[in-house]
Motif scaffolding. Structure first.
Motif, short mmCIF file in Angstrom:
data_model
loop_
_atom_site.label_atom_id
_atom_site.label_comp_id
_atom_site.label_asym_id
_atom_site.label_seq_id
_atom_site.Cartn_x
_atom_site.Cartn_y
_atom_site.Cartn_z
N ALA A 108 1.02 -1.13 0.00
CA ALA A 108 -0.09 -0.12 0.07
C ALA A 108 0.81 1.26 -0.13
O ALA A 108 0.69 2.25 -0.62
N GLY A 109 1.96 1.34 0.68
CA GLY A 109 2.92 2.39 0.57
C GLY A 109 3.40 2.69 -0.75
O GLY A 109 3.87 3.80 -0.84
N ALA A 110 3.42 1.90 -1.86
CA ALA A 110 4.00 2.23 -3.05
C ALA A 110 2.91 2.44 -3.94
O ALA A 110 3.31 2.77 -5.13
N LEU A 111 1.64 2.63 -3.57
CA LEU A 111 0.76 3.25 -4.45
C LEU A 111 0.85 4.48 -4.68
O LEU A 111 1.05 5.38 -3.81
N GLY A 112 0.87 4.93 -5.93
CA GLY A 112 1.12 6.35 -6.13
C GLY A 112 2.42 6.88 -6.55
O GLY A 112 2.82 7.95 -6.94
N ALA A 113 3.40 5.76 -5.96
CA ALA A 113 4.70 6.12 -6.13
C ALA A 113 5.22 6.11 -7.49
O ALA A 113 4.69 5.20 -8.44
N ARG A 114 6.35 6.66 -8.11
CA ARG A 114 6.90 6.63 -9.35
C ARG A 114 7.70 5.65 -9.05
O ARG A 114 8.29 5.11 -8.34
N GLY A 115 8.21 5.20 -10.29
CA GLY A 115 9.14 4.00 -10.71
C GLY A 115 8.16 2.81 -11.07
O GLY A 115 7.11 2.65 -11.03
N ASP A 116 8.85 1.83 -11.83
CA ASP A 116 8.34 0.67 -12.05
C ASP A 116 8.34 -0.50 -11.28
O ASP A 116 8.73 -0.35 -9.87
N ARG A 117 8.15 -1.64 -11.58
CA ARG A 117 8.05 -2.96 -10.67
C ARG A 117 9.55 -3.07 -10.05
O ARG A 117 9.68 -3.53 -8.88
N ALA A 119 11.77 -0.92 -9.48
CA ALA A 119 12.00 0.19 -8.33
C ALA A 119 11.11 -0.32 -6.94
O ALA A 119 11.59 -0.11 -5.85
N ARG A 120 10.12 -0.81 -7.32
CA ARG A 120 9.21 -1.21 -5.93
C ARG A 120 10.05 -2.50 -5.31
O ARG A 120 9.99 -2.51 -4.07
N SER A 121 10.48 -3.21 -5.91
CA SER A 121 11.03 -4.54 -5.54
C SER A 121 12.37 -3.81 -4.80
O SER A 121 12.86 -4.20 -3.79
N ALA A 122 13.15 -3.01 -5.36
CA ALA A 122 14.28 -2.55 -4.56
C ALA A 122 13.73 -1.68 -3.33
O ALA A 122 14.65 -1.77 -2.24
N ALA A 123 12.69 -0.98 -3.51
CA ALA A 123 12.23 -0.50 -2.12
C ALA A 123 12.01 -1.57 -1.08
O ALA A 123 12.30 -1.20 0.01
N LEU A 124 11.25 -2.58 -1.48
CA LEU A 124 11.06 -3.47 -0.49
C LEU A 124 12.19 -4.21 0.06
O LEU A 124 12.39 -4.52 1.25
#
Length: 268
Positions: A108-117, A119-124
Motif C-alpha cells: 500500500a505504501g508504494a501506491l502512487g509512487a513513481r517507478g516501475d516494478r 523500483a518497488r522491488s528495490a524499495a522492498l
C-alpha cells in the motif's frame, strides 16, 4: 548537504476560527535531519499535515504562506501527488492497516509512487534490510505486531515510495526506551542512505542527538531555532525540554522554601 530540500515560508494554518500555526518558517537542507520540538498542542503535527497536504482530512486549512519541495511549490497538490514528488509521512500513532498483512501494508505504501516494478522491488529489499522482522512476518496481520514492530511497519510503508524527504511524527511515542533507541538508529541509517528527515518528537534528548538543526514551536509559533547542539546546550531548552534544572537556582529555591514553608491546609 546541498540547498533546501524543504522550504516553509511564513506558514499559517487554521482549524476554523482557531489559529494553529502563525507565520512558521523553517528549512530542511538536502541530506539533513531537522527536528521540531514542542509540547502537546504546539502545532507540530499540524505542520507536517500542512506539508503533506493532509490538513483537510482533519478540518484544517493553510491560510497564508508557502511550502516548497526541491524548489517547487506543494500548494494545490493532492496528498498522493506530494508522495509522487518525493515526500512521505509517517503519522503519529503508526496507523497501520491492522487487518491487512504486513506485506499488503508495505504494498500500500508504494501506491502512487513513481517507478516501475523494479523500483518497488528495490524499495522492498531496502525495507527488509532495515527491518528484517517485517520479512519474517510478511503474512502476519499488522494488528498482531508489537507496538515497536508496528512503528517499524509504518516507517517501512512510507519508505516504499522511495521518498527524498521523510516526515516522522513522534516515532518514539509509547515505545520502551530500547525500542525507541532502535528506531533512532534506523532514522540515522535512512538519513545516511540519502533521505532527508523532518522529525517531530517530544523526546527532545533523542531528537537533538539525531538532528543537525532544531526548531522549537510554542502555541503555533517558532520561538527558538538553530544548530541542534547549540539548542541542546541552551539553558532554556535544557530546563523546558530536557528536564535539566540549574543547580544554583534549585538550591536557592530549596532554601527559600525552608525559610518560608508553604501552608499545607487553608484555615478559614
Amino acid at each position: 548537504m546541498g540547498g533546501a530540500a524543504l522550504d516553509v515560508r511564513q506558514l499559517s494554518v487554521g482549524y476554523g476560527p482557531v489559529r494553529a500555526l502563525r507565520e512558521v518558517t523553517l528549512e530542511v537542507p538536502e541530506g539533513a535531519v531537522v527536528t521540531v520540538l514542542g509540547s502537546n498542542g504546539a502545532g507540530k503535527s499540524t505542520l507536517l499535515r500542512a506539508i503533506s497536504r493532509t490538513l483537510s482530512f482533519h478540518g484544517g486549512a493553510v491560510t497564508a504562506g508557502s511550502v516548497a519541495f526541491a524548489g517547487r511549490p506543494l500548494e494545490g497538490r493532492t496528498p498522493d501527488r506530494v508522495v509522487a514528488a518525493g515526500v512521505s509521512q509517517v503519522p503519529e500513532g503508526r496507523q497501520v492497516f491492522a487487518r491487512m498483512t504486513v506485506e499488503d501494508n508495505l504494498r500500500a505504501g508504494a501506491l502512487g509512487a513513481r517507478g516501475d516494478r523494479g523500483a518497488r522491488s528495490a524499495a522492498l529489499r531496502r525495507v527488509h534490510e532495515l527491518f528484517p522482522v517485517l520479512a519474517e512476518r510478511a503474512q502476519q496481520r499488522a494488528g498482531l505486531l508489537s507496538g515497536g514492530e508496528q512503528q517499524m511497519l509504518a516507517v517501512g510503508r512510507a519508505l516504499m515510495a522511495a521518498p527524498r524527504l521523510l516526515l516522522l511524527d513522534e516515532p518514539s511515542l509509547g515505545l520502551a526506551p530500547m525500542m525507541a533507541a532502535r528506531i533512532a538508529d534506523t532514522v540515522r541509517e535512512i538519513n545516511a542512505q540519502g533521505t532527508s528527515v523532518l522529525l517531530v518528537e517530544q523526546n527532545a534528548a533523542l531528537a537533538l542527538r539525531l538532528a543537525s538543526r532544531a526548531y522549537v514551536l510554542e502555541v503555533g509559533e517558532v520561538t527558538l531555532s538553530g544548530p541542534a547542539d547549540e539548542l541542546a546546550a541552551s539553558d532554556e531548552v535544557r530546563r523546558r525540554y530536557l528536564g535539566v534544572v540549574d543547580e544554583t537556582a534549585a538550591a536557592d529555591a530549596s532554601g527559600a522554601a525552608a525559610s518560608h514553608p508553604s501552608l499545607t491546609r487553608w484555615k478559614g
